[in-house]
Design an enzyme around this catalytic site. Structure first.
Site, short mmCIF file in Angstrom:
data_model
loop_
_atom_site.label_atom_id
_atom_site.label_comp_id
_atom_site.label_asym_id
_atom_site.label_seq_id
_atom_site.Cartn_x
_atom_site.Cartn_y
_atom_site.Cartn_z
CG ASN A 102 -11.30 83.93 42.64
OD1 ASN A 102 -11.94 84.89 42.22
ND2 ASN A 102 -10.92 82.92 41.85
CG PHE A 106 -14.29 90.29 35.82
CD1 PHE A 106 -13.48 89.18 35.94
CD2 PHE A 106 -15.16 90.33 34.73
CE1 PHE A 106 -13.50 88.16 35.01
CE2 PHE A 106 -15.20 89.32 33.80
CZ PHE A 106 -14.37 88.22 33.95
CB SER A 164 -15.27 84.78 35.74
OG SER A 164 -15.38 85.09 37.11
CG ASN A 166 -16.12 84.56 41.24
OD1 ASN A 166 -16.80 83.83 41.95
ND2 ASN A 166 -14.84 84.33 40.99
CB THR A 167 -19.17 88.48 36.41
OG1 THR A 167 -17.94 89.06 36.89
CG2 THR A 167 -20.00 89.56 35.77
CE LYS A 202 -8.97 80.88 32.47
NZ LYS A 202 -8.03 81.67 33.31
CG ASN A 231 -12.28 80.88 34.71
OD1 ASN A 231 -11.84 80.98 35.86
ND2 ASN A 231 -12.55 81.93 33.97
#
Length: 344
Positions: A102, A106, A164, A166-167, A202, A231
């Site tokens: 993915n 966010f 994460s 993805n940021t 996390k 994560n």
């Protein structure tokens, strides 16, 4: 499940949430007994198998999830302002690998919209909120504190998500100086809540040993209540599926060994200073048991549900209970860390 897998992955995810909200999902029994009950950072869990953040980002399906057999549920990540996330498509099934990639970024409705839903959450369900920062924020530490200030009184625990992939530049907050400053801001926000709640951190599975050393030290010095390991990963070793080269975070079965090794290494460094929640590739009772024996006090899952559905939850708990009983453990807590050396 077969019908859902015919849909685009993100549409299937939306359909699953809709079914949960509408009471159409199958009711899964809550499996619990004295051996399975866990006290984690002051939280009383009926069993140690929880739902990881990311499944119910906006806290819209909590009543359905309260009937899904989980010992606890984590929603989010929530950011101060709503954001749409990254461009579509951004979710991929890697069926041959029993994995998911993915790059949502966010996407969520924002803390102001999520807070009233948390206020209406079902009684008896242990609920936590994953805290995030807006992609365009110039004060990401402030974003985490803002979400906690708005929603902290409505949940049982909160998680600082700095892992994460993805940021952009979010993982830079795992560095010791940035992390210490961030945790200080969030702990200050927690001090202003009407009641204290456990605060977890996390982390990424892609940390080096030196980075893990620093992170463990900062977490202990800050006085947070636990660490969630881990994560998603950027690693792609051994994948065979068509979508293996897609950008984003990889979760599911291929992450199990990597995340469990890091969990064991973290458990060794913490030496009982705080509990660890194990996440990454859990799809069976044996895998949940392995993470507990590697040092986890509880586990979370998400990606395995894509392939096996919500009925998997009760099956994992039953299998875990049988394994604990077969090895003579009177409780989950008695088994924590007993197999850590196998992963070091």
């Amino acid at each position: 499940m077969k019908a859902l897998r015919l849909l685009d992955p993100e549409r299937a995810h939306g359909a699953a949430l809709l079914a949960l909200r509408g009471g159409l999902a199958p009711r899964v029994p809550l499996v619990t007994n004295a051996r399975l009950r866990v006290q984690l950072a002051g939280l009383d869990l009926p069993n140690p198998v929880g739902l990881a953040a990311g499944f119910d980002k906006n806290a819209t399906a909590l009543h359905g999830l309260s009937r899904a057999g989980f010992g606890f549920v984590e929603v989010g990540a929530a950011t101060p302002r709503p954001q749409g996330g990254n461009a579509h498509p951004r979710l991929y099934r890697l069926t041959e690998d029993r994995a998911v990639i993915n790059r949502f970024g966010f996407n969520n409705d924002g803390a102001e919209a999520i807070a009233p839903r948390l206020a209406r959450r079902p009684k008896g369900l242990v609920v936590g909120l994953n805290l995030g920062a807006n992609k365009d924020s110039d004060d990401r530490a402030g974003d985490f504190a803002t979400v906690l200030h708005r929603c902290g009184a409505l949940v049982d625990f909160a998680t600082v998500n700095v892992s994460s992939p993805n940021t952009e530049k979010l993982r830079e907050l795992q560095g010791p100086a940035a992390l210490a400053a961030l945790l200080a801001r969030v702990l200050e926000a927690r001090a202003g809540l009407p009641r204290p709640i456990p605060l977890f951190l996390k982390i990424s599975p892609d940390l080096t040993p030196a980075e893990l050393d620093d992170l463990a030290r900062v977490a202990v010095d800050a006085g947070i209540d636990g660490i969630i390991a881990t994560n998603t990963t950027l690693d792609r070793d051994g994948l065979t599926s068509t979508h293996r080269a897609q950008a984003g975070g990889l979760s599911g079965a291929p992450l199990f060994a990597r995340s469990t090794r890091l969990l064991a290494q973290l458990s060794l460094r913490l030496d009982g200073a705080m509990p660890v929640i194990g996440v990454g590739g859990v799809g069976s009772g044996a895998q949940a048991y392995a993470k507990i024996r590697a040092g986890a006090s509880a586990v979370q899952l998400y990606s395995a549900l894509v392939y096996d559905g919500l009925s998997l939850t009760a099956r994992i708990v039953r299998e875990l209970d049988a394994l604990l009983q077969a090895d003579g453990y009177a409780s989950v807590t008695d088994a924590v860390g007993t197999g850590r050396q196998d992963w070091l």
